[in-house]
Design a protein around this motif. Structure first.
Motif, PDB file in Angstrom:
ATOM      1  N   CYS A  28      27.008  39.516  47.799  1.00 28.78           N
ATOM      2  CA  CYS A  28      27.397  40.616  48.692  1.00 28.78           C
ATOM      3  C   CYS A  28      27.952  40.067  50.003  1.00 28.78           C
ATOM      4  O   CYS A  28      28.945  40.576  50.536  1.00 28.78           O
ATOM      5  N   GLY A  31      31.354  38.684  49.397  1.00 29.45           N
ATOM      6  CA  GLY A  31      32.266  39.809  49.198  1.00 29.45           C
ATOM      7  C   GLY A  31      32.664  40.455  50.515  1.00 29.45           C
ATOM      8  O   GLY A  31      33.820  40.861  50.697  1.00 29.45           O
ATOM      9  N   ALA A  32      31.707  40.538  51.444  1.00 26.29           N
ATOM     10  CA  ALA A  32      32.013  41.097  52.764  1.00 26.29           C
ATOM     11  C   ALA A  32      33.035  40.230  53.496  1.00 26.29           C
ATOM     12  O   ALA A  32      33.957  40.746  54.151  1.00 26.29           O
ATOM     13  N   SER A  35      36.404  40.885  52.051  1.00 28.83           N
ATOM     14  CA  SER A  35      36.893  42.214  52.437  1.00 28.83           C
ATOM     15  C   SER A  35      37.467  42.203  53.849  1.00 28.83           C
ATOM     16  O   SER A  35      38.476  42.851  54.121  1.00 28.83           O
ATOM     17  N   SER A  38      40.800  40.669  53.669  1.00 29.63           N
ATOM     18  CA  SER A  38      41.762  41.631  53.114  1.00 29.63           C
ATOM     19  C   SER A  38      42.195  42.638  54.172  1.00 29.63           C
ATOM     20  O   SER A  38      43.370  43.014  54.251  1.00 29.63           O
ATOM     21  N   TYR A  39      41.235  43.062  55.009  1.00 30.77           N
ATOM     22  CA  TYR A  39      41.568  43.994  56.090  1.00 30.77           C
ATOM     23  C   TYR A  39      42.531  43.355  57.082  1.00 30.77           C
ATOM     24  O   TYR A  39      43.521  43.972  57.491  1.00 30.77           O
ATOM     25  N   HIS A  47      39.051  48.341  53.585  1.00 34.42           N
ATOM     26  CA  HIS A  47      38.477  47.008  53.336  1.00 34.42           C
ATOM     27  C   HIS A  47      37.356  46.725  54.338  1.00 34.42           C
ATOM     28  O   HIS A  47      36.339  46.112  53.988  1.00 34.42           O
ATOM     29  N   PHE A  50      34.326  48.644  53.346  1.00 38.65           N
ATOM     30  CA  PHE A  50      33.701  47.997  52.198  1.00 38.65           C
ATOM     31  C   PHE A  50      32.872  46.789  52.650  1.00 38.65           C
ATOM     32  O   PHE A  50      31.756  46.571  52.159  1.00 38.65           O
ATOM     33  N   ALA A  51      33.419  46.021  53.599  1.00 43.05           N
ATOM     34  CA  ALA A  51      32.683  44.868  54.127  1.00 43.05           C
ATOM     35  C   ALA A  51      31.375  45.309  54.769  1.00 43.05           C
ATOM     36  O   ALA A  51      30.316  44.709  54.540  1.00 43.05           O
ATOM     37  N   LEU A  54      28.729  46.322  52.169  1.00 38.35           N
ATOM     38  CA  LEU A  54      28.133  45.248  51.391  1.00 38.35           C
ATOM     39  C   LEU A  54      26.927  44.609  52.093  1.00 38.35           C
ATOM     40  O   LEU A  54      26.060  44.036  51.426  1.00 38.35           O
TER      41      LEU A  54
END
Length: 207
Positions: A28, A31-32, A35, A38-39, A47, A50-51, A54
């Motif tokens: 997690c 993944g953050a 994200s 990605s942002y 994104h 989402f971060a 997580l």
């Protein structure tokens, strides 16, 4: 006399059920980080949401791994190390990177974010070397010294609300200050406070 064979360490064999949940915590956190990147690349605020989402999910895994270890009465030295490393990613590095992604990108901001992560790492290291003493002979630590690193979730919640209200980058709450030619966003000071509390000697009862 034949020399006794030394049993080789097998990582897979040493894994317990709780350790897989600990890895879920770490995943997690990573993944953050992805994200936030990605942002920053796309500018799509989803994104960032989402971060932020997580990090509390990582906390769920963090709580479950401890409960499962106690339920099954199975733990290991590797499991304890895994837990600390996962916490550094999910509750130390990830919240700091989320802060950076939200606009805390000045020199003073970066120093504050690095300070926060350093405090989190130090807090976990202190816990690892003092856990036996703090347990006072029992199998459970009775209190924490300094606030636990998952309390950084509060910082993430603040930034998630800021993102929802559009208070990012130039619109960050409390604005920005230029000191000696370098930028400081006063909101980043919440990271300094959080880090300082983690390395304090404050006693926090463990529930």
């Amino acid at each position: 006399m034949e020399r006794a064979r030394v049993k080789r360490f097998s990582m897979i064999r040493e894994f317990h059920l709780a350790d897989w949940f600990t890895l879920g915590n770490a995943c997690c956190g990573v993944g953050a980080l992805f994200s936030v990147m990605s942002y920053l690349g796309s500018g799509d605020v989803m994104h960032l949401y989402f971060a932020c989402a997580l990090v509390p999910l990582a906390l769920v895994f963090d709580v479950l791994d401890g409960r499962i270890a106690r339920w099954r009465q199975r733990s290991s030295a590797m499991g304890r190390e895994l837990d600390s490393l996962a916490d550094v990613i999910s509750f130390g590095v990830a919240p700091a990177v989320i802060g950076y992604g939200c606009g805390m990108q000045g020199l003073y901001d970066r120093i504050a974010l690095v300070f926060f992560v350093a405090c989190g790492v130090s807090r976990l290291a202190r816990y690892n070397v003092t856990a036996e003493k703090l347990s006072e002979g029992s199998d459970k630590v009775k209190y924490f010294e300094g606030t636990p690193i998952p309390t950084s979730l509060v910082l993430v919640i603040v930034l998630a609300v800021a993102a929802w209200q559009g208070a990012l980058h130039e619109q960050l709450w409390l604005g920005e200050q230029v000191l000696g030619g370098f930028t400081l966003h006063p909101l980043v000071l919440m990271y300094v406070v959080s880090g300082s509390l983690m390395v304090s000697r404050m006693r926090i009862p463990k529930l």
